[in-house]
Design a protein around this motif. Structure first.
Motif, PDB file in Angstrom:
ATOM      1  N   TYR A   1      -5.654   8.249  -1.336  1.00  0.00           N
ATOM      2  CA  TYR A   1      -5.396   6.806  -1.277  1.00  0.00           C
ATOM      3  C   TYR A   1      -5.021   6.388   0.142  1.00  0.00           C
ATOM      4  CZ  TYR A   1      -3.195   2.287  -2.092  1.00  0.00           C
ATOM      5  OH  TYR A   1      -2.859   0.951  -2.022  1.00  0.00           O
TER       6      TYR A   1
ATOM      7  N   GLU B   1       0.830  -1.203   0.000  1.00  0.00           N
ATOM      8  CA  GLU B   1       0.000   0.000   0.000  1.00  0.00           C
ATOM      9  C   GLU B   1       0.867   1.256   0.000  1.00  0.00           C
ATOM     10  OE1 GLU B   1      -3.976  -1.533   2.378  1.00  0.00           O
ATOM     11  OE2 GLU B   1      -2.108  -1.195   3.497  1.00  0.00           O
TER      12      GLU B   1
ATOM     13  N   ARG C   1       2.178   1.770  -3.465  1.00  0.00           N
ATOM     14  CA  ARG C   1       1.125   2.277  -4.338  1.00  0.00           C
ATOM     15  C   ARG C   1       0.889   3.759  -4.076  1.00  0.00           C
ATOM     16  NH1 ARG C   1      -1.277   3.098  -8.916  1.00  0.00           N
ATOM     17  NH2 ARG C   1      -3.556   3.229  -8.822  1.00  0.00           N
TER      18      ARG C   1
ATOM     19  N   SER D   1       3.376   5.935  -5.701  1.00  0.00           N
ATOM     20  CA  SER D   1       3.387   5.923  -7.166  1.00  0.00           C
ATOM     21  C   SER D   1       2.527   7.035  -7.777  1.00  0.00           C
ATOM     22  CB  SER D   1       2.895   4.570  -7.689  1.00  0.00           C
ATOM     23  OG  SER D   1       1.496   4.405  -7.484  1.00  0.00           O
TER      24      SER D   1
END
Length: 214
Positions: A44, A28, A31, A34
């Motif tokens: 996110y 996570e 991610r 990114s």
């Protein structure tokens, strides 16, 4: 909506709080790193931290210890907890989390521009396309967002995601002469912030199967 589904809308701060980042696992965090836009990364992080807190409370474990994994088809699940189902979606500056005791899917969509709505709308069920075409031009992008949110919520609930053809199922507004919505599922719009559309899909039975393509 059935009593065994719970929904939460999540907003975020920018940058995300250190306490939110701390509960995420390594995948996570990668991610989150990114995303090119800080606001997307912050949303996110906040959404996944909220999901972990909600699941941790339900399971009686710390948020960082919630054992999340993905099934072969890509659906995220809680390892070893077949009776705990969840779904997560984020778009724009809003996220939606759903928890249930049976298969569930949620989706939130930022209302797109008219051109995007027209291009993506070509992939929908014929009756859905007809409904959108019948709307006043100024209302089509918002109508598309509501329809697309229902569609994605249902496909997430099935566990297929967008691997299933977008024209295989009807998730339109219904009415005389319109097809029926998918059997075995309840699909409803969810009130949310202006400029967004959201929906939830809940299976009527715990072991809902993927229907044959139309």
């Amino acid at each position: 909506m059935r009593e065994d589904v719970e929904l939460w809308l999540v907003r975020t701060g920018d940058p995300p709080a250190a306490a939110e980042v701390a509960v995420l696992d390594a995948a996570e965090r990668r991610r989150a790193a990114s995303f090119r836009r800080p606001a997307q990364a912050a949303l996110y992080v906040s959404a996944h931290a909220a999901l972990r807190h909600l699941l941790g409370e339900r399971l009686g474990v710390l948020p960082a210890d919630v054992p999340l994994r993905r099934e072969a088809g890509g659906r995220p699940v809680v390892a070893g907890q077949a009776a705990v189902h969840f779904s997560l979606s984020h778009s724009g500056d809003l996220a939606l989390v759903g928890l249930a005791g049976r298969p569930v899917g949620v989706d939130v969509q930022l209302v797109p521009g008219v051109t995007t709505a027209e291009l993506c709308g070509r992939r929908l069920h014929p009756a859905e396309r007809a409904e959108l075409a019948a709307r006043p031009p100024a209302d089509r992008a918002e109508g598309f967002a509501r329809l697309w949110a229902r569609k994605e919520a249902y496909l997430k609930g099935l566990g297929t995601g967008l691997r299933r053809a977008l024209n295989a199922d009807y998730l339109g507004d219904g009415g005389p002469g319109r097809p029926g919505r998918p059997a075995g599922w309840t699909v409803l719009d969810v009130p949310c912030a202006p400029g967004h559309a959201a929906a939830v899909a809940l299976a009527d039975l715990p072991g809902a199967a993927v229907p044959a393509a139309a």
